[in-house]
Design a protein around this motif. Structure first.
Motif, PDB file in Angstrom:
ATOM      1  N   ILE A 109      47.650  44.005  36.436  1.00  0.00           N
ATOM      2  CA  ILE A 109      47.179  42.711  35.949  1.00  0.00           C
ATOM      3  C   ILE A 109      48.201  42.165  34.966  1.00  0.00           C
ATOM      4  O   ILE A 109      48.589  42.849  34.013  1.00  0.00           O
ATOM      5  N   THR A 110      48.640  40.958  35.196  1.00  0.00           N
ATOM      6  CA  THR A 110      49.635  40.347  34.308  1.00  0.00           C
ATOM      7  C   THR A 110      48.975  39.857  33.019  1.00  0.00           C
ATOM      8  O   THR A 110      47.740  39.797  32.928  1.00  0.00           O
ATOM      9  N   ALA A 111      49.802  39.481  32.063  1.00  0.00           N
ATOM     10  CA  ALA A 111      49.273  38.978  30.801  1.00  0.00           C
ATOM     11  C   ALA A 111      48.459  37.707  31.001  1.00  0.00           C
ATOM     12  O   ALA A 111      47.415  37.513  30.364  1.00  0.00           O
ATOM     13  N   THR A 112      48.929  36.826  31.887  1.00  0.00           N
ATOM     14  CA  THR A 112      48.193  35.592  32.169  1.00  0.00           C
ATOM     15  C   THR A 112      46.842  35.907  32.799  1.00  0.00           C
ATOM     16  O   THR A 112      45.811  35.329  32.423  1.00  0.00           O
ATOM     17  N   GLU A 113      46.832  36.835  33.762  1.00  0.00           N
ATOM     18  CA  GLU A 113      45.584  37.217  34.419  1.00  0.00           C
ATOM     19  C   GLU A 113      44.633  37.874  33.432  1.00  0.00           C
ATOM     20  O   GLU A 113      43.410  37.650  33.479  1.00  0.00           O
ATOM     21  N   ASP A 114      45.175  38.670  32.537  1.00  0.00           N
ATOM     22  CA  ASP A 114      44.366  39.324  31.514  1.00  0.00           C
ATOM     23  C   ASP A 114      43.655  38.293  30.641  1.00  0.00           C
ATOM     24  O   ASP A 114      42.465  38.414  30.321  1.00  0.00           O
ATOM     25  N   LYS A 115      44.392  37.261  30.266  1.00  0.00           N
ATOM     26  CA  LYS A 115      43.821  36.189  29.426  1.00  0.00           C
ATOM     27  C   LYS A 115      42.753  35.410  30.196  1.00  0.00           C
ATOM     28  O   LYS A 115      41.705  35.064  29.639  1.00  0.00           O
ATOM     29  N   LEU A 116      43.004  35.140  31.464  1.00  0.00           N
ATOM     30  CA  LEU A 116      42.019  34.441  32.287  1.00  0.00           C
ATOM     31  C   LEU A 116      40.735  35.267  32.440  1.00  0.00           C
ATOM     32  O   LEU A 116      39.628  34.731  32.352  1.00  0.00           O
ATOM     33  N   LEU A 117      40.891  36.565  32.658  1.00  0.00           N
ATOM     34  CA  LEU A 117      39.715  37.432  32.776  1.00  0.00           C
ATOM     35  C   LEU A 117      38.900  37.436  31.489  1.00  0.00           C
ATOM     36  O   LEU A 117      37.672  37.399  31.516  1.00  0.00           O
ATOM     37  N   ALA A 118      39.600  37.480  30.363  1.00  0.00           N
ATOM     38  CA  ALA A 118      38.899  37.443  29.072  1.00  0.00           C
ATOM     39  C   ALA A 118      38.091  36.153  28.923  1.00  0.00           C
ATOM     40  O   ALA A 118      36.951  36.164  28.433  1.00  0.00           O
ATOM     41  N   GLU A 119      38.663  35.023  29.347  1.00  0.00           N
ATOM     42  CA  GLU A 119      37.951  33.748  29.269  1.00  0.00           C
ATOM     43  C   GLU A 119      36.742  33.733  30.209  1.00  0.00           C
ATOM     44  O   GLU A 119      35.666  33.248  29.857  1.00  0.00           O
ATOM     45  N   LEU A 120      36.917  34.282  31.407  1.00  0.00           N
ATOM     46  CA  LEU A 120      35.804  34.347  32.357  1.00  0.00           C
ATOM     47  C   LEU A 120      34.699  35.268  31.842  1.00  0.00           C
ATOM     48  O   LEU A 120      33.507  34.988  32.018  1.00  0.00           O
TER      49      LEU A 120
ATOM     50  N   PHE B 104      46.194  50.366  40.471  1.00  0.00           N
ATOM     51  CA  PHE B 104      46.088  50.061  39.050  1.00  0.00           C
ATOM     52  C   PHE B 104      44.636  49.754  38.694  1.00  0.00           C
ATOM     53  O   PHE B 104      43.931  49.083  39.449  1.00  0.00           O
ATOM     54  N   THR B 105      44.216  50.265  37.555  1.00  0.00           N
ATOM     55  CA  THR B 105      42.841  50.075  37.079  1.00  0.00           C
ATOM     56  C   THR B 105      42.873  49.485  35.673  1.00  0.00           C
ATOM     57  O   THR B 105      43.650  49.915  34.829  1.00  0.00           O
ATOM     58  N   ARG B 106      42.011  48.502  35.447  1.00  0.00           N
ATOM     59  CA  ARG B 106      41.906  47.878  34.119  1.00  0.00           C
ATOM     60  C   ARG B 106      40.431  47.790  33.748  1.00  0.00           C
ATOM     61  O   ARG B 106      39.615  47.244  34.504  1.00  0.00           O
ATOM     62  N   ASN B 107      40.053  48.356  32.602  1.00  0.00           N
ATOM     63  CA  ASN B 107      38.674  48.332  32.129  1.00  0.00           C
ATOM     64  C   ASN B 107      38.503  47.329  30.994  1.00  0.00           C
ATOM     65  O   ASN B 107      39.366  47.230  30.115  1.00  0.00           O
ATOM     66  N   PHE B 108      37.395  46.608  31.011  1.00  0.00           N
ATOM     67  CA  PHE B 108      37.040  45.692  29.932  1.00  0.00           C
ATOM     68  C   PHE B 108      35.642  46.060  29.430  1.00  0.00           C
ATOM     69  O   PHE B 108      34.711  46.159  30.229  1.00  0.00           O
TER      70      PHE B 108
END
Length: 297
Positions: free
Chosen positions: A111-122, A85-89
């Motif tokens: 990437i789960t929704a929680t992980e997505d939110k954490l990555l956005a904060e980081l 799985f690949t996720r681009n930001f």
């Protein structure tokens, strides 16, 4: 408050979504944010910043294969994880200036929704430091670049040879230095003008760049004097590069038209040899070769 579909469950044969409910409150605590900022602000070197950031992601979330790419820097860290799985930001600058770059995460599971939110904060915490690091990288490339040929200059050579010797002390992979200059460069300038002379310098820089490996470096020290650092290096490395240089000169129409030639000298690093001594040995070998060439004509 927001609800994000996360997964499905089966009830009486009918699949229905389970909604994970998140608060708009940040997931990272104030302590976590302060720790993250302190960790990221330890350096302005892009590689160090991204390595520290990858460690933070692994600590707060989980390890990922991470890649960052922008106009002024590239970073890749592989944890040898399956990349199912690949996720681009896209990382945007807070002041609406051009985009900082793209961060890519690869993992075995989505990437789960929680992980997505954490990555956005980081990412929000990373962006100010990253912006300064990319600007520093841009300015450094200008400081270390020969503006005529777009290869490394003397300042970049002096820094690179220092680090190359340090690495050879640790790894013993071998290090060779080539010093080159253009034969009869002054008559080229006097006969055809300095514009043609600049074209010759550019063409020779391109020849050298095409003749080395990605692990090697080429520099223009000034005038018609060039240096190549070969690392790792074996006893045959210099002769291989020399052959490739001759082949590339033969392919270049401008250099071929001028009956272009260059002389070179080389030295091999040994334990205890300083950067200055390594250069002097190669430079002495260069002038021995030039004298021999004149004697044979």
């Amino acid at each position: 408050m927001e609800s994000i579909p996360n997964k499905e469950y089966s009830y009486n044969g009918t699949k229905s979504p389970i909604f994970t409910v998140f608060s708009n409150e940040p997931l990272l605590s104030t302590k976590d944010k302060l720790f993250t900022l302190e960790t990221l602000q330890k350096s302005l070197d892009l590689k160090e910043i991204m390595e520290n950031f990858a460690s933070l992601v692994a600590s707060f979330i989980r390890p990922f294969n991470i890649r960052f790419q922008s106009a002024f820097g590239f970073f890749s860290l592989s944890k040898s994880l399956p990349s199912n799985f690949t996720r681009n930001f896209n990382l945007d600058s807070a002041d609406h200036s051009p985009r900082l770059g793209t961060m890519t995460y690869q993992s075995e599971t989505p990437i789960t929704a929680t992980e997505d939110k954490l990555l956005a904060e980081l990412h929000q915490l990373l962006q100010p430091t990253l912006k300064h690091a990319l600007r520093f990288s841009e300015l450094s490339s200008m400081v270390y670049k020969d503006h005529l040929t777009n290869i490394g200059n003397r300042a970049y050579y002096e820094e690179t040879i220092f680090h190359a010797i340090e690495q050879s002390n640790r790894t013993n992979l071998g290090l060779s230095l080539m010093v080159l200059d253009i034969n009869k460069f002054k008559p080229i300038n006097d006969t055809y003008g300095h514009t043609k002379g600049d074209q010759v310098l550019n063409a020779f820089a391109q020849v050298l760049t095409k003749s080395i490996r990605t692990s090697d470096f080429v520099f223009r020290l000034g005038g018609d004097e060039f240096v190549v650092i070969l690392q790792p290096s074996a006893p045959c490395s210099v002769s291989k590069v020399q052959q490739r240089i001759l082949q590339e000169i033969d392919k270049n129409s401008l250099l071929k038209e001028l009956d272009f030639s260059a002389s070179y000298g080389f030295s091999h690093w040994e334990i205890g040899t300083t950067a200055s001594q390594l250069f002097d040995q190669a430079d002495q070998h260069l002038y021995q070769n030039k004298a021999l060439d004149r004697a044979q004509r």
